[in-house]
Design a protein around this motif. Structure first.
Motif, PDB file in Angstrom:
ATOM      1  N   PHE A 172       0.836  -1.204   0.000  1.00  0.00           N
ATOM      2  CA  PHE A 172       0.000   0.000   0.000  1.00  0.00           C
ATOM      3  C   PHE A 172       0.871   1.253   0.000  1.00  0.00           C
ATOM      4  O   PHE A 172       0.689   2.155  -0.825  1.00  0.00           O
ATOM      5  CB  PHE A 172      -0.942  -0.042   1.206  1.00  0.00           C
ATOM      6  N   GLN A 173       1.829   1.328   0.911  1.00  0.00           N
ATOM      7  CA  GLN A 173       2.675   2.511   1.018  1.00  0.00           C
ATOM      8  C   GLN A 173       3.543   2.729  -0.223  1.00  0.00           C
ATOM      9  O   GLN A 173       3.877   3.868  -0.549  1.00  0.00           O
ATOM     10  CB  GLN A 173       3.565   2.406   2.261  1.00  0.00           C
ATOM     11  N   ALA A 174       3.895   1.665  -0.922  1.00  0.00           N
ATOM     12  CA  ALA A 174       4.739   1.772  -2.122  1.00  0.00           C
ATOM     13  C   ALA A 174       3.950   2.098  -3.385  1.00  0.00           C
ATOM     14  O   ALA A 174       4.551   2.405  -4.422  1.00  0.00           O
ATOM     15  CB  ALA A 174       5.508   0.463  -2.321  1.00  0.00           C
ATOM     16  N   ASP A 175       2.628   2.075  -3.320  1.00  0.00           N
ATOM     17  CA  ASP A 175       1.791   2.308  -4.491  1.00  0.00           C
ATOM     18  C   ASP A 175       1.969   3.756  -4.969  1.00  0.00           C
ATOM     19  O   ASP A 175       1.670   4.703  -4.230  1.00  0.00           O
ATOM     20  CB  ASP A 175       0.327   2.034  -4.140  1.00  0.00           C
ATOM     21  N   VAL A 176       2.447   3.926  -6.175  1.00  0.00           N
ATOM     22  CA  VAL A 176       2.738   5.257  -6.715  1.00  0.00           C
ATOM     23  C   VAL A 176       1.470   6.096  -6.833  1.00  0.00           C
ATOM     24  O   VAL A 176       1.484   7.307  -6.534  1.00  0.00           O
ATOM     25  CB  VAL A 176       3.457   5.142  -8.082  1.00  0.00           C
ATOM     26  N   GLU A 177       0.366   5.476  -7.236  1.00  0.00           N
ATOM     27  CA  GLU A 177      -0.890   6.228  -7.347  1.00  0.00           C
ATOM     28  C   GLU A 177      -1.323   6.737  -5.980  1.00  0.00           C
ATOM     29  O   GLU A 177      -1.770   7.882  -5.845  1.00  0.00           O
ATOM     30  CB  GLU A 177      -1.983   5.358  -7.968  1.00  0.00           C
ATOM     31  N   TRP A 178      -1.205   5.909  -4.928  1.00  0.00           N
ATOM     32  CA  TRP A 178      -1.535   6.350  -3.566  1.00  0.00           C
ATOM     33  C   TRP A 178      -0.631   7.517  -3.158  1.00  0.00           C
ATOM     34  O   TRP A 178      -1.102   8.508  -2.615  1.00  0.00           O
ATOM     35  CB  TRP A 178      -1.401   5.205  -2.562  1.00  0.00           C
ATOM     36  N   GLN A 179       0.648   7.417  -3.429  1.00  0.00           N
ATOM     37  CA  GLN A 179       1.584   8.484  -3.069  1.00  0.00           C
ATOM     38  C   GLN A 179       1.205   9.801  -3.745  1.00  0.00           C
ATOM     39  O   GLN A 179       1.235  10.868  -3.120  1.00  0.00           O
ATOM     40  CB  GLN A 179       3.013   8.089  -3.441  1.00  0.00           C
ATOM     41  N   GLU A 180       0.819   9.714  -5.008  1.00  0.00           N
ATOM     42  CA  GLU A 180       0.411  10.911  -5.747  1.00  0.00           C
ATOM     43  C   GLU A 180      -0.860  11.514  -5.175  1.00  0.00           C
ATOM     44  O   GLU A 180      -0.967  12.733  -5.001  1.00  0.00           O
ATOM     45  CB  GLU A 180       0.225  10.584  -7.226  1.00  0.00           C
ATOM     46  N   LYS A 181      -1.853  10.680  -4.883  1.00  0.00           N
ATOM     47  CA  LYS A 181      -3.126  11.184  -4.348  1.00  0.00           C
ATOM     48  C   LYS A 181      -2.942  11.776  -2.948  1.00  0.00           C
ATOM     49  O   LYS A 181      -3.541  12.788  -2.616  1.00  0.00           O
ATOM     50  CB  LYS A 181      -4.180  10.084  -4.354  1.00  0.00           C
ATOM     51  N   ARG A 182      -2.102  11.141  -2.131  1.00  0.00           N
ATOM     52  CA  ARG A 182      -1.827  11.685  -0.795  1.00  0.00           C
ATOM     53  C   ARG A 182      -1.141  13.041  -0.912  1.00  0.00           C
ATOM     54  O   ARG A 182      -1.529  14.005  -0.245  1.00  0.00           O
ATOM     55  CB  ARG A 182      -0.962  10.716   0.010  1.00  0.00           C
ATOM     56  N   ALA A 183      -0.145  13.141  -1.788  1.00  0.00           N
ATOM     57  CA  ALA A 183       0.562  14.408  -1.986  1.00  0.00           C
ATOM     58  C   ALA A 183      -0.384  15.494  -2.490  1.00  0.00           C
ATOM     59  O   ALA A 183      -0.328  16.645  -2.029  1.00  0.00           O
ATOM     60  CB  ALA A 183       1.728  14.212  -2.946  1.00  0.00           C
ATOM     61  N   GLU A 184      -1.264  15.134  -3.416  1.00  0.00           N
ATOM     62  CA  GLU A 184      -2.236  16.101  -3.944  1.00  0.00           C
ATOM     63  C   GLU A 184      -3.142  16.623  -2.838  1.00  0.00           C
ATOM     64  O   GLU A 184      -3.453  17.809  -2.778  1.00  0.00           O
ATOM     65  CB  GLU A 184      -3.063  15.455  -5.059  1.00  0.00           C
ATOM     66  N   SER A 185      -3.561  15.748  -1.924  1.00  0.00           N
ATOM     67  CA  SER A 185      -4.464  16.172  -0.852  1.00  0.00           C
ATOM     68  C   SER A 185      -3.778  17.108   0.139  1.00  0.00           C
ATOM     69  O   SER A 185      -4.457  17.820   0.885  1.00  0.00           O
ATOM     70  CB  SER A 185      -5.031  14.954  -0.111  1.00  0.00           C
ATOM     71  N   GLU A 186      -2.454  17.119   0.132  1.00  0.00           N
ATOM     72  CA  GLU A 186      -1.703  17.977   1.064  1.00  0.00           C
ATOM     73  C   GLU A 186      -0.935  19.085   0.344  1.00  0.00           C
ATOM     74  O   GLU A 186      -0.078  19.722   0.950  1.00  0.00           O
ATOM     75  CB  GLU A 186      -0.740  17.118   1.877  1.00  0.00           C
ATOM     76  N   ARG A 187      -1.256  19.293  -0.925  1.00  0.00           N
ATOM     77  CA  ARG A 187      -0.505  20.271  -1.714  1.00  0.00           C
ATOM     78  C   ARG A 187      -0.497  21.659  -1.072  1.00  0.00           C
ATOM     79  O   ARG A 187       0.541  22.311  -0.997  1.00  0.00           O
ATOM     80  CB  ARG A 187      -1.064  20.365  -3.125  1.00  0.00           C
ATOM     81  N   GLN A 188      -1.636  22.111  -0.600  1.00  0.00           N
ATOM     82  CA  GLN A 188      -1.692  23.468  -0.050  1.00  0.00           C
ATOM     83  C   GLN A 188      -1.393  23.527   1.441  1.00  0.00           C
ATOM     84  O   GLN A 188      -0.806  24.489   1.900  1.00  0.00           O
ATOM     85  CB  GLN A 188      -3.054  24.082  -0.353  1.00  0.00           C
ATOM     86  N   HIS A 189      -1.803  22.481   2.175  1.00  0.00           N
ATOM     87  CA  HIS A 189      -1.584  22.465   3.624  1.00  0.00           C
ATOM     88  C   HIS A 189      -1.418  21.025   4.099  1.00  0.00           C
ATOM     89  O   HIS A 189      -2.150  20.138   3.653  1.00  0.00           O
ATOM     90  CB  HIS A 189      -2.774  23.072   4.378  1.00  0.00           C
ATOM     91  N   ALA A 190      -0.497  20.830   5.025  1.00  0.00           N
ATOM     92  CA  ALA A 190      -0.330  19.508   5.634  1.00  0.00           C
ATOM     93  C   ALA A 190      -1.619  19.125   6.357  1.00  0.00           C
ATOM     94  O   ALA A 190      -2.351  19.991   6.855  1.00  0.00           O
ATOM     95  CB  ALA A 190       0.834  19.520   6.612  1.00  0.00           C
ATOM     96  N   ILE A 191      -1.908  17.843   6.413  1.00  0.00           N
ATOM     97  CA  ILE A 191      -3.111  17.358   7.090  1.00  0.00           C
ATOM     98  C   ILE A 191      -2.767  16.773   8.453  1.00  0.00           C
ATOM     99  O   ILE A 191      -3.368  17.133   9.462  1.00  0.00           O
ATOM    100  CB  ILE A 191      -3.843  16.302   6.230  1.00  0.00           C
ATOM    101  N   VAL A 192      -1.808  15.879   8.505  1.00  0.00           N
ATOM    102  CA  VAL A 192      -1.511  15.130   9.725  1.00  0.00           C
ATOM    103  C   VAL A 192      -0.225  15.663  10.358  1.00  0.00           C
ATOM    104  O   VAL A 192       0.789  15.810   9.677  1.00  0.00           O
ATOM    105  CB  VAL A 192      -1.367  13.626   9.413  1.00  0.00           C
ATOM    106  N   SER A 193      -0.287  15.925  11.655  1.00  0.00           N
ATOM    107  CA  SER A 193       0.910  16.381  12.353  1.00  0.00           C
ATOM    108  C   SER A 193       1.683  15.223  12.970  1.00  0.00           C
ATOM    109  O   SER A 193       2.895  15.286  13.101  1.00  0.00           O
ATOM    110  CB  SER A 193       0.555  17.400  13.443  1.00  0.00           C
ATOM    111  N   ARG A 194       0.960  14.145  13.334  1.00  0.00           N
ATOM    112  CA  ARG A 194       1.624  13.005  13.968  1.00  0.00           C
ATOM    113  C   ARG A 194       0.759  11.766  13.828  1.00  0.00           C
ATOM    114  O   ARG A 194      -0.465  11.831  13.914  1.00  0.00           O
ATOM    115  CB  ARG A 194       1.854  13.306  15.448  1.00  0.00           C
ATOM    116  N   ILE A 195       1.415  10.624  13.605  1.00  0.00           N
ATOM    117  CA  ILE A 195       0.729   9.332  13.551  1.00  0.00           C
ATOM    118  C   ILE A 195       1.309   8.454  14.645  1.00  0.00           C
ATOM    119  O   ILE A 195       2.522   8.363  14.793  1.00  0.00           O
ATOM    120  CB  ILE A 195       0.913   8.643  12.185  1.00  0.00           C
TER     121      ILE A 195
END
Length: 108
Positions: free
Chosen positions: A71-94
């Motif tokens: 899951f973490q290595a999936d390039v499409e997931w990485q792109e979609k996650r990056a797009e969702s945080e393009r303007q502002h970070a979402i998560v400060s800590r996991i």
């Protein structure tokens, strides 16, 4: 069975964006990689009301590593996650923990 508890602490005001990402993107990738959820919760009352907590079910750590790493290595997931945080970070800590049921637990 192993239960993984994941707690996502969001940047102030960003919990709605995280919920939207799970609802419309992340859960599809979970299904693609066989990641089984038990449930998701937000904090109604408590000191941190911009937190998402969820539980995942695994047969063992080998299954977890195989599915989660794919899951973490999936390039499409990485792109979609990056797009969702393009303007502002979402998560400060996991935070994540792996829980084993006791012999008297209703959920085993």
């Amino acid at each position: 069975m192993i239960v993984e508890m994941r707690i996502y602490r969001c940047m102030p005001g960003r919990l709605p964006a995280l919920l939207e990402r799970f609802r419309h993107t992340t859960l599809g990738f979970f299904a693609k990689y066989g990641i089984k959820q038990i449930g998701f919760w937000t904090t109604e009352v408590g000191e941190n009301n911009h937190t998402l907590t969820y539980l995942l079910s695994w047969e063992d750590m080998a299954e977890r590593e195989k599915c989660w790493n794919a899951f973490q290595a999936d390039v499409e997931w990485q792109e979609k996650r990056a797009e969702s945080e393009r303007q502002h970070a979402i998560v400060s800590r996991i935070e994540n923990s792996f829980l084993l049921p006791t012999d008297f637990s209703a959920l085993r």
